[in-house]
Design a protein around this motif. Structure first.
Motif: not given
Lengths: 336, 349, 267
Positions: C101-106, C148-159
């Protein structure tokens, strides 16, 4: 053959005389011994929430009366409201221990009925204190405040004090499925002379019988009905909480309550509460135990409903309604 | 390991720059639906909407609801549960729960109140603070170090402290006569709206905790632990220490809540606030914070508190039975938890 | 038999005689390990061969009962995973250790968050979010990972993207060695290819990479050398260009003796 002092016949005679004497002496003592045992019997006192000074005073009065009359007492307590299971187990215990009487403050009006029946079938006198079983006749007798009458008293006082002024009544009730709460509520309405849904009733709200919920409920009622000028409360803590709401809203409200705790009487003295009705928990304990003692010694079982007393306490007596002042109240109150 | 729906797949363009997924042409209604979903993806949107709806409904139904005096009343009635719920928010964020928060607060009021009569008010308050933080820290030790489930640990603590407060006061309540202890109940009159210091403190505390959660490393770690304690640990976060700190910090908020309670009702009462624990949890959950941890925050709790209080206020004014209030609150809780589940946050680490 | 130690700084990491027992079970028995600078070393072995135990000892997750570990020629002891990280050894675990639930940067900075300089950082402990996002973006770009964005939550990323984030994190923080535990185990064919390409770029950045894998094709596609682990110790090290896949498997299972394959150990 000539008989001397140590002849056989003599010895038999001596023995017979001694035995007879012993038997007679024993026969003389035995009833007395039994009577002494009769006098000292065991009773049980089952209470609720002894941490609450009301119940604490009740139990103390019961135990003191028992001890003063030379009885043995075993006590039990349900620590939380509604905990009938603990009380049922306690009564079972008391039946087994052979008590002759039980005073019971039932945590639940119906749940205790079967075990009380069992006790009475075993010949035990069972009376209730503070609140009765449903049906009341399930116990031999009930010693409690007539809560309906208590409500009537403050209703009458409020009505008499208002006189011809139009009344806008607010009711701060406790859960109305509770017998005591309903009785006080109904009594107040009757005493004041209004029915349910009467337009003179501006609003009502439930609270938990303590200061903070009384305050919140009163604040909300006053916000909706700024013209409220008469207040019924289920108990004195609720009234004390409501007082904060009234003071903040800068209103003039006639505040009534029930209980007669020393804190509540002090509120009458300082004007926070206009009138309250005192209960007498110590009379409940005392009368209940005395009834048991009478039943055991005379065989005359107690019966019926006994009002242990309702006294209106106010420093502003109203015409036609008997009352005592707060000074008297402070001498007879319970709690702190 | 992961579930890829077509919607989620659109999120990335692949590792080496190739666009992933076929282009899906979206109809206007589909687009609107997506926009609404995205808006509701913010945890505070739903509660804010609910609060507005409640205000609209009651204003329409009761002429005495929407006025400065009543708005002030709602705010005043919110400060105790609101402050308490700030601590509860922290704990729920790390997938914990605190059933003892109300009892700890009450303990604070009776300790402070009992010393106020014969010691300086500052000492009385300090002792109240100590009592609250001590009890909350005890929770923290048991939960963070001994790994007891929070529900059970705090349930036990609740029983112990509630009984303890009664023993301490002989089950009696007593009035508070200290200006300092009841200071939060007064405040400037802005026309018909009374702004108590308690209200101001509640807002300030919310902002401070919000800052801590959003702008500090500790805050990030709190969310990480709520999301996945394993991931946090593998990245070097001292999970045990952070979880303990959460419970201890919550205790500070419980102490503030005690101060708020005395400001509202200057009586130290061991039998008060008996369901404050459920009220605070309700405020947190209705505010959008997930019971599973890692999602939500203090803004939602602020709104959730107002919802709970406004509901009670409005229903009382409308003359609707208290029991319906409880039903209404329960329905809101279920909607909130259901929304949390449904709105796509099912992928928990 | 322990190989002769040639402890030179040329070797990024070495271990000699590592042993670990759990009761009666011997998980590691006099295991050796050599990792050359700037190489991708694949570690293969059958289930139960002791690969994960070896890796845990190298990443600080486990303290061996006996044996030494050397980092760039210096003897070193890792008491905790944190110690290994501080020494420059980063590990990407199979579970990835990302907070979804944290984003990529976090996630990139989890546990190592950067504070702002000056008053706000020191007194108010405020995070330098902009700075962290900037750095995270740079790391991702250097490795050619696009999101898409460094601020997108990791849960939105594919495996595959999540794996990439985890690898990027290790590459960003790793100063010397990056250990990857089965990085493509849960990925499809295309994403596997992409992650392997990513690993090559990590190596090209100057880090030495240890790759644990079950997949022979993948190992042969990417590794410079292959470390074959068997029965708790190193059986052989071979060069994929001069050794057949079937031979590697045979050494793994014991069908071939280690001396029957050409060794790629330095002499």
């Amino acid at each position: 053959m000539p008989k001397g002092p140590h002849s056989q016949d003599h010895r038999w005679g001596n023995r017979a005389a001694l035995t007879l004497a012993a038997a007679m002496a024993f026969a003389a003592i035995l009833p007395a011994a039994t009577r002494a045992e009769d006098k000292k019997f065991l009773i049980g006192v089952v209470e609720l929430q002894l941490a609450n000074p009301f119940f604490g005073k009740l139990e103390k009065a019961a135990v003191d009366t028992a001890k003063k009359n030379g009885l043995e007492v075993m006590t039990a307590e349900a620590k939380t409201a509604g905990d009938s299971a603990t009380q049922i187990a306690a009564v079972e215990n008391m039946i087994n221990r052979g008590v002759k009487g039980i005073t019971l403050d039932p945590a639940n009006a119906t749940a205790l009925v079967p075990i009380v029946k069992k006790a009475r079938d075993a010949g035990i006198v069972v009376v209730t204190t503070n609140t009765s079983l449903q049906p009341r006749e399930a116990a031999d007798a009930a010693y409690e405040t007539d809560n309906f009458q208590a409500g009537v008293l403050i209703g009458q006082w409020a009505k008499a004090t208002m006189g011809s002024k139009p009344a806008h009544i607010a009711l701060l009730d406790y859960d109305l499925s509770d017998k005591t709460s309903k009785a006080r509520h109904d009594g107040f309405l009757k005493g004041f002379g209004v029915g349910e849904g009467d337009p003179q009733i501006a609003g009502s709200a439930l609270n938990m019988g303590n200061a903070e919920t009384g305050q919140t409920a009163m604040e909300n009622l006053l916000s909706a009905h700024p013209d409220i000028n008469v207040l019924y409360t289920i108990n004195e803590p609720a009234a004390q909480g409501a007082h904060f709401a009234i003071k903040k809203a800068k209103r003039d409200v006639l505040v009534t309550s029930i209980d007669g705790s020393c804190s509540g009487v002090r509120s009458v003295a300082d004007g926070t509460i206009g009138a309250t009705v005192m209960q007498f928990p110590d009379r409940m304990g005392q009368m209940a135990v005395e009834a048991i003692i009478k039943a055991v010694s005379d065989g005359a079982k107690p019966s019926g409903f006994h009002n242990t007393g309702t006294v209106l306490i106010t420093d502003h007596p109203a015409p036609g309604v008997d009352s005592k002042d707060s000074k008297w109240g402070l001498e007879n109150c319970w709690g702190a | 390991m992961t579930v890829q729906g077509p919607e989620l797949h659109r999120a990335g363009v692949g590792l080496t720059g190739e666009p992933e997924g076929a282009g899906v042409s979206a109809t206007p209604s589909l687009q609107f639906g997506r926009r609404v979903r995205r808006l509701f993806a913010y945890p505070t949107t739903g509660p804010l909407v609910a609060l507005v709806v409640i205000f609209v409904v009651f204003s329409a139904g009761t002429s005495t609801f929407l006025n400065a005096g009543n708005m002030s009343l709602i705010a005043q009635q919110s400060v105790v549960i609101g402050t308490l719920a700030l601590g509860q928010t922290l704990i729920i964020l790390v997938s914990g729960i605190d059933l003892a928060d109300g009892a700890i607060m009450v303990l604070g009021t009776v300790v402070a109140g009992s010393y106020a009569s014969h010691a300086s008010p500052l000492i009385a308050m300090a002792l109240g603070l100590l009592a609250c933080v001590g009890a909350a820290a005890a929770n923290g030790v048991v939960i963070a170090w001994f790994r007891l489930p929070p529900f059970i640990a705090t349930l036990g603590m609740y029983t112990i402290i509630a009984a303890g407060a009664r023993l301490y006061t002989d089950s009696r309540s007593f009035p508070i006569d200290s200006d300092l202890l009841s200071a939060l109940g007064s405040g400037p009159d802005l026309g018909a709206f009374t702004a108590t210091y308690g209200m101001i403190l509640w807002v300030v505390l919310t902002l401070v905790l919000g800052y801590a959660l959003n702008e500090t490393a500790w805050g990030v770690r709190v969310y990480a632990i709520g999301n996945s304690p394993a991931a946090a640990r593998l990245n070097g976060v001292n999970v045990t220490r952070v979880v303990f700190s959460v419970y201890a910090v919550a205790g500070v908020f419980y102490a503030f809540a005690a101060w708020q309670a005395l400001g509202r009702t200057p009586i130290a009462d061991p039998s008060g606030y008996q369901i404050a624990n459920l009220d605070s949890i309700t405020a947190v959950v209705i505010g959008g914070t997930s019971l599973f941890g890692g999602r939500g925050g203090v803004a939602g709790t602020f709104i959730g508190t107002l919802i709970v209080v406004a509901l009670k206020n409005g229903l009382t004014q409308a003359g609707i039975d208290s029991l319906y209030q409880e039903i209404a609150t329960g329905v809101l809780v279920m909607l909130a938890v259901g929304a949390d589940q449904y709105l796509g946050r099912g992928q928990r680490a | 038999m322990t190989e002769v130690l040639v402890a030179t700084p040329d070797l990024a990491m070495q271990a000699r005689g590592l042993t670990k027992r759990y009761g009666h079970v011997v998980a590691m028995q006099e295991a050796d390990f050599d990792l050359a600078r700037g190489e991708i070393l694949a570690v293969v072995g059958d289930n139960g061969a002791g690969k994960s135990t070896l890796i845990k000892a190298l990443s600080g997750a486990l303290i061996p009962d006996a044996g030494e570990v050397y980092l760039e020629g210096q003897p070193i002891q890792f008491a905790t995973p944190l110690a290994a990280r501080l020494a420059g050894v980063e590990t990407v675990y199979q579970e990835l250790a990302v907070a979804t639930q944290l984003d990529i940067a976090q996630n990139m900075f989890l546990g190592r968050e950067k504070r702002k300089s000056g008053l706000f950082g020191a007194v108010f402990r405020q995070l330098d979010k902009k700075g962290m996002r900037r750095q995270a973006t740079e790391h991702m770009q250097t490795l050619g990972i696009r999101v898409q964005s460094i601020r997108q939550a990791v849960e939105t990323l594919s495996g595959g993207q999540r794996q990439a984030v985890a690898v990027a994190r290790a590459a960003a923080w790793g100063r010397k060695v990056v250990i990857l535990d089965e990085p493509t185990a849960a990925l499809g064919v295309r994403e596997t290819t992409q992650v392997l390409e990513l690993i090559r770029r990590v190596r090209d950045q100057g880090l030495s990479v240890v790759l644990i894998s079950h997949s022979m094709p993948e190992v042969f596609a990417i590794a410079d050398r292959i470390h074959i682990h068997r029965l708790g110790r190193r059986a052989a090290v071979v060069n994929p260009t001069t050794t057949a896949m079937s031979d590697v498997v045979a050494v793994m299972t014991g069908a071939l003796r280690p001396d029957q394959v050409a060794s790629a150990l330095p002499h």
